[in-house]
Design a protein around this motif. Structure first.
Motif: not given
Lengths: 60, 260, 566
Positions: C359-363, C450-454, C503-509, C514-523
């Motif tokens: 089980q890699k995700h719960a969807f 918090p949800a954070i990229t892997k 959050v893993d890129k493969d499980s929920d791209p 979304l989180i990555s883009r937010f991170g690019e804007q805010t660090g």
């Protein structure tokens, strides 16, 4: 489910319960189960809510 | 008679008694209307008669519009009370339709669905709608009369009552038409079923509650009589403390079939 | 081979469809009925599973119920009799229910679903839990610990899993139950049982374990790792309404009534202190159990399930302080997970089939659009370009808007993992109060996650080794790195811990993007993530319920797939 199939299932469940209680060492509960069993029929009827559509607006 | 009328109206008055309750009532009504509308919409593919289908389609759209009107009004009132906790308070039992969602047999939101149209047939379906809408018209009239101090909500009910009258009218016309086509017996049977169903349902619900109370009483009496020797036996038998080691059984379907 | 697993009647009814050992669909009934913890026969969840699997009920090979009803009946009867005459009310209610319905479960399932009784199987309650933890895990072998309120008789079990073999080695019996101890204190603190335990866990961080000795006095441990509760302090064996007795009131003071204020601020933190005390004692007990288990099953891997496994603080303590190196916890660790576990148990153990799934995700739930109503009059903006959609949402988040994020299939289990989530900027500490007060209408002490990229998880949090399989499901509590605390105050608890979701890129791209883009804007590649639901209600099912929530609350906007509602 057909009537005979249904009755057989009730009976097999009852027998399984009796055998299970005996195996678990609770053999002294068996007479109690036999006393409670007839109530089962009455309680099954009391809990059966009919498939009749309610009238939504009667709620108000 | 006057006293009875007063008591009967009291429960409707309670629904509008304060702003929070008002919001709950409006939302509850909205949900009913929307569910009814979607339910009727789902029946449309099963309807062969094109005229009936057209009326039912309009009926469904009306219900959805009513739902929207109630919901929009509730939202408007909610904005006046931003800290309202009513969104998580359960509405009055009488107005809480979700209480029926605990039993699939009593799901009040799916009665006019396509599946039931198929099961009941067109005459009984229309008869049920006719009786339901007639009752709705009566009930909504009562609420309408209680809202003179709230012109906006008063107007909404006015608009809805107009639609309800149309719903009673077109369903009644179809029933008359079928009677004139020689289906008098079927129409009478359908109407009788529709009227009795309400009463029967209420009786069956109440008798189910009575049955429950009788059941508890019988068991209570049994507890203090026939159960006593078994209670003593249980006190003598040792309770299991510490680790228990399950008996190794065959791990195949035979074990799976066992309920013990 | 299609197997349908069902759990029902105690709390959290659910259904799960497993095809050739792989879960195709799984959902709790509450999502469909929108009644929290709905325990009723999960006909809606079952219909969903069948639809998702494009299979009719007659084509299902086996239908499995997650516990053995007759043994459960035995426990209830024996317990009530042994507490004569105090158990009169409990006895009459229980016997009415069981004699009228629950005892004849096989008949009920057969007639509700229209299947032959011979197709209906039963697993034991803790076997279902154990299977729900081991078979979806990435481990070939593992020790298995299941702890909950009670199943048939067992409250705690030790097990071992190896390939497709699973065995319960030993178990502790009712009334000696850590789950019921915690639930009793939950009730003492004025919260609803089966719902309030998470609140107690959250409240604990505000207090000091000033009552730990009093709570410790309620149980005793033996050298073999087993424990016993002081049963005289509890009423749950015989009282259907109250779980704790006068002894507990004597030890801890007066119980809190539900409408009374919760005391957790410094200077007057009695309730938080009690919460902290029961939390500490639970951690100690679970650690003792884990250590004992390792002596019997010396594996590197541990699988956890049962309601107590939803206590993320305990899970972390076990990973950090026990001899186990890796951990996997079933996302739906409570009774709902039993539906999945029952199906997997039959497939692997009784039908002797090999393990083939991790089980890699719960969807596993229903798609968002499934409840799209024709009646909605809400105006939305449709953005077909994914990058533009993400940009739009990030812009809203940067402007301190709260966003409902509804995508794809809903989650299996109680946590929102980015498919039915309320997201916000974690940098703004005011967001915590705003969401608690104006959107979720819940107690102010309740934390967010918090949800954070892997790729960035280790840069912001102290994630222990061996946690890889647990952190995607928000099942561990970790500390934020000290130098990073200031960047995410809204997503941290008062003690700077967080129930982090990695959050893993493969499980929920999409969520990752979304989180990555937010991170690019805010660090700060982190979003505040909490469940999208109104207080007292389950998470939204799909579009219909989400738009309803938007209307009823102060949520700023809602994104369902590529539609933005304002």
């Amino acid at each position: 489910m057909k009537f005979t199939q249904s009755t057989n299932t009730y009976i097999s469940t009852f027998l399984e319960l009796i055998i299970g209680l005996h195996k678990s060492g609770y053999w002294w509960l068996i007479p109690l189960i036999i006393i409670l069993l007839p109530l089962s029929f009455f309680f099954i009827l009391a809990q059966a809510v009919p498939i009749v559509a309610p009238f939504v607006y009667t709620l108000f | 008679m006057i006293i009875a009328k007063f008591i009967f109206n009291a429960r409707h008055r309670r629904a509008w008694s304060n702003p929070e309750r008002k919001i709950q009532t409006l939302e509850s009504f909205a949900q009913t209307e929307i569910d009814a509308g979607e339910s009727i919409l789902s029946a449309l593919p099963y309807v062969d008669n094109p005229r009936l289908r057209k009326h039912l389609e309009r009926h469904a759209k009306d219900e959805l519009e009513h739902g929207y009107l109630f919901s929009a009004q509730a939202q408007k009132l909610r904005k006046l009370q931003p800290n309202s906790s009513s969104i998580y308070k359960k509405p009055d039992k009488l107005y809480n339709l979700s209480r029926f969602k605990t039993s699939t047999e009593l799901n009040s939101h799916d009665f006019f669905s396509g599946e039931n149209y198929e099961k009941l047939g067109e005459i009984t379906y229309v008869a049920m709608l006719n009786i339901a809408e007639a009752k709705a018209e009566k009930v909504f009239s009562k609420h309408h009369q209680l809202l003179h101090d709230d012109p906006e909500t008063f107007k909404i009910f006015e608009r809805i009552l107009k639609d309800e009258r149309y719903h009673v009218s077109y369903t009644g016309k179809f029933l008359t038409e079928w009677t004139n086509q020689g289906k008098t017996k079927q129409v009478k049977k359908a109407l009788s079923f529709a009227k009795k169903a309400r009463l029967l349902n209420s009786i069956k619900r109440k008798s189910s509650k009575v049955g429950e109370k009788i059941g508890y009483l019988i068991l209570y009496i049994l507890y203090f009589t026939a159960i006593i020797p078994f209670a003593f036996a249980s006190k003598i038998s040792r309770t299991k403390k510490g680790w228990q080691y399950p008996v190794k059984v065959s791990q195949d379907l035979k074990q799976g079939h066992s309920q013990y | 081979m299609d197997i349908l697993g069902i759990s029902a009647f105690y709390h959290d009814a659910a259904a799960a469809l497993v095809r050739d050992g792989i879960p195709l669909a799984a959902a709790q009934e509450e999502r469909f009925t929108q009644i929290k913890n709905d325990p009723t026969f999960p006909i809606n969840a079952i219909n969903f599973c069948l639809q998702e699997g494009s299979v009719s009920i007659n084509e299902i090979d086996w239908i499995v119920f997650y516990e053995k009803p007759l043994r459960k009946f035995e426990r209830i009867l024996v317990t009530h009799l042994s507490h004569f005459p105090r158990s009169s009310k409990a006895f009459s209610r229980a016997m009415f229910l069981w004699l009228g319905d629950r005892l004849w479960l096989k008949n009920r399932i057969a007639s509700e679903l229209g299947v032959a009784p011979k197709k209906i199987l039963f697993t034991e309650h803790h076997q279902s839990h154990a299977a729900s933890a081991f078979f979806p895990s990435p481990f070939r072998d593992a020790a298995i610990l299941t702890v909950d309120g009670v199943g048939e008789w067992a409250t705690t079990t030790f097990g071992k899993g190896s390939e497709n073999h699973l065995e319960i080695i030993s178990e502790l019996h009712f009334p000696h139950s850590l789950g019921l101890l915690y639930s009793s204190i939950t009730a003492f603190l004025g919260f609803r049982v089966n719902e309030g335990e998470q609140k107690v866990m959250g409240l604990a961080a505000y207090g000091k374990p000033a009552y730990q000795d009093q709570i410790r006095s309620l149980l005793s441990f033996s050298n073999d790792g087993s424990f016993e509760l002081d049963v005289s302090a509890f009423r749950y064996p015989f009282d259907p309404e109250k779980s704790f007795g006068p002894k507990i009131t004597k030890l801890l003071g007066n119980e809190r009534k539900p409408d009374n204020p919760i005391l957790y601020q410094s200077g007057n933190s009695k309730h938080a202190d009690i919460a902290a005390s029961v939390q500490l004692v639970l951690e100690e007990c679970m650690l003792k159990l884990a250590n004992q288990l390792h002596l019997q099953v010396p594996s590197k891997n541990l699988c956890l399930a049962g309601g107590v496994a939803l206590n993320v603080v305990v899970n972390s303590k076990i990973l950090e302080q026990s001899p186990f190196e890796n951990i996997f916890i079933q996302p739906a660790a409570g009774d709902a997970g039993g539906a999945l576990g029952a199906a997997l148990y039959i497939y692997h153990v009784e039908l002797n089939e090999k393990k083939r799934f991790t089980q890699k995700h719960a969807f596993l739930g229903e798609k968002a659009e499934a409840t799209r109503s024709v009646s909605t009059r809400n105006i939305y903006e449709e953005i077909s370009d994914e990058d533009k959609l993400i940009e739009n949402v990030v812009h809203k988040l940067l402007n301190q808007k709260t966003v409902g994020w509804v995508q794809g299939k809903f989650e299996w289990g109680p946590r929102s993992l980015g498919h039915r989530s309320l997201i916000a900027d974690p940098r703004n500490v005011e967001m915590k109060q705003h969401i608690n007060q104006y959107i979720k209408h819940r107690e102010m002490f309740r934390p967010f996650a918090p949800a954070i990229t892997k790729e960035n998880a280790d840069k912001f949090f102290d994630i222990p080794k061996g946690a890889d399989s647990a952190v995607p499901f928000m099942l561990l509590s970790v500390f934020a790195l000290e130098e990073k605390i200031e960047f995410m105050p809204a997503a941290l608890h008062v003690d700077n811990t967080a129930r982090v979701q990695v959050v893993d890129k493969d499980s929920d791209p999409l969520f990752h993007k979304l989180i990555s883009r937010f991170g690019e804007q805010t660090g700060v590649p982190i979003l505040l993530n909490t469940s999208l639901n109104l207080q007292g209600q389950p998470m939204v099912r799909g579009e219909n319920q989400a738009t309803d929530l938007l209307q009823k609350s102060q949520l700023d906007c809602l994104v369902v797939e590529n539609r933005i509602y304002n």
